[in-house]
Design an enzyme around this catalytic site. Sequence first.
Site, PDB file in Angstrom:
ATOM      1  N   GLU A  47       2.316   4.478   0.992  1.00 49.93           N
ATOM      2  CA  GLU A  47       1.659   5.011  -0.193  1.00 49.93           C
ATOM      3  C   GLU A  47       2.640   4.817  -1.350  1.00 49.93           C
ATOM      4  O   GLU A  47       3.547   5.617  -1.562  1.00 49.93           O
ATOM      5  CB  GLU A  47       1.319   6.496  -0.030  1.00 49.93           C
ATOM      6  CG  GLU A  47       0.560   7.042  -1.237  1.00 49.93           C
ATOM      7  CD  GLU A  47       0.465   8.559  -1.266  1.00 49.93           C
ATOM      8  OE1 GLU A  47      -0.470   9.072  -1.909  1.00 49.93           O
ATOM      9  OE2 GLU A  47       1.341   9.233  -0.686  1.00 49.93           O
ATOM     10  N   ASP A  57       3.591   8.682   3.545  1.00 55.78           N
ATOM     11  CA  ASP A  57       3.173   9.456   2.382  1.00 55.78           C
ATOM     12  C   ASP A  57       4.258   9.445   1.304  1.00 55.78           C
ATOM     13  O   ASP A  57       5.456   9.509   1.612  1.00 55.78           O
ATOM     14  CB  ASP A  57       2.886  10.895   2.823  1.00 55.78           C
ATOM     15  CG  ASP A  57       2.445  11.772   1.683  1.00 55.78           C
ATOM     16  OD1 ASP A  57       1.307  11.592   1.219  1.00 55.78           O
ATOM     17  OD2 ASP A  57       3.234  12.630   1.248  1.00 55.78           O
TER      18      ASP A  57
END
Length: 549
Positions: free
Chosen positions: A273, A222
């Site tokens: 990401e 993330d």
Amino acid sequence: MTTDLSTSPLTTAPGQGTPWWRGAVIYQIYPRSFADGNGDGTGDLAGVRARLPYLKSLGVDALWFTPWYSSPLADGGYDVADYRAIDPAFGTLAEAEELIADAAGLGIRTIVDIVPNHVSDRHEWFRDALAAGPGSPERRRFWFRPGRGEHGELPPTDWESSFSGGTWTRVTEPDGTPGEWYLHLFAPEQPDLNWNHPDVRAEHERVLRFWFDRGVAGIRIDSATMPVKDPSLPNEVTPDAHPFVDRDEIHDIYRSWRAVADSYAEPRVLVGEVWLADPRRFARYLRPDEMHTAFNFDFMMRPWDAGELRTAIVSTLDAHGSVGAPPTWVLSNHDVTRAATRYGREDSSFGFVARAFGIPTDLVKAQRRARAAALLSAALPGSLYVYQGDELGLPEVEDLPLGVLQDPMHFRSGGTDPGRDGCRVPLPWTSDADSAFGFGAGTPWLPQPANWGDYSVERQDGDPRSMLTLYRTMIALRRSEPALRGEEFAWAADGGADVLAFRRGDDLLCLVNFGETPLDLPVHLEVLLASEELTDAQLPTDTAVWLRV
């Protein structure tokens, strides 16, 4: 528990001898909204296990779970309190291990989320830091700083949060006085970690091994560009020397993670990401000793326009080709307005800044374009991500009562941003409203629209014209067609400016008509799949087709 993935009956990637992740179809599960196994209104691991046959029938190669760890859920689980415990709302660690094993038995791998930038303010480390006071070793794991101003009443910098507002919160010290400030690039409940501290690096490598040893095939990272900060904490934010995005030191972290991933008999996969506009900087994360793949946000954020999407495809293929990495293709996720709503707007691109209440959309047009976009993205070389419910054509739920909204992006914006709850509404499995459309026996954590049953798996199953049937057929062809299993790609000169046309392998042509007039199909041997019904050998507007030529 240690699982050797090399002994599991897992599906192989398209192409003999090709690593599975280079062409995989990966299905994103937001556990809270997928299926409720115990009837408390919240999706859980028991619900996912019960629906594994559905995922097998869809044909996916892997499941990516957004965080299922112990969390106060201040940001949908991305505020992790304990990486080694499953949140009680979702189940137990034993259930997670059983789910990983059950999925592997069906040939489906598991990917979990790791959030390196921050933890929850309920994490043991942060509680210790608050209790220990200024200057303590415990606080050096985070970014505690004295404030500016005569009495420290101003934050250390004026940085803007990704969730709107400031990035610093002042704490009350153990003696009751106003004290230091701590950095949080997201919500105050998500204090940023200091990646210059050896404890932070060592702990994350232990977390990776903890999940890899339990059979997890990879991790999704993330906010992968944000963990490293300039230790001088400059107030200026400039593209050339950003204090907390895409700093050069970040790559040392991912090289060490890659070494951990490569130490297993079946190497584990790192998926980033990576939100970066510069393709050259983006590609650095995909060098052979760093991540395997990264999400392609440029493609997802473009409007429904042939020229715009062609530009995104060219840029993506060029950036990935420079480092030998496979691209990824995705239309929606848990942060983004669903394609089956977005593509019906006058401005069909996506941007967080432009998101607002009450934007008009044509759902019929959006659904048609979402079908064509699915075939377009699935025909491109690389891996394909499917966000739960996109295979059902679910629209964004844009009329949720204000009182049920939970996303911090809504509250931090002062209520002007609708937030991300609209793409997180629990899935419809049946047409029965009394069972929350098959989601579970309890009242779901977010209310479902009255017409949700029209999109349900039960209603679409077996319907040759449904979105679900389109996805199942599309994914099966990706697996069976040699041209789609390979990585060959070439643009074709068919149709003009309002058409995208490209070849895959020796005998497959993908055509997408963005124009207002039907397009005559070229000479072909067979129509493999079309997003809409074809008549008079023509390709209608907002329609995609796969032809054998």
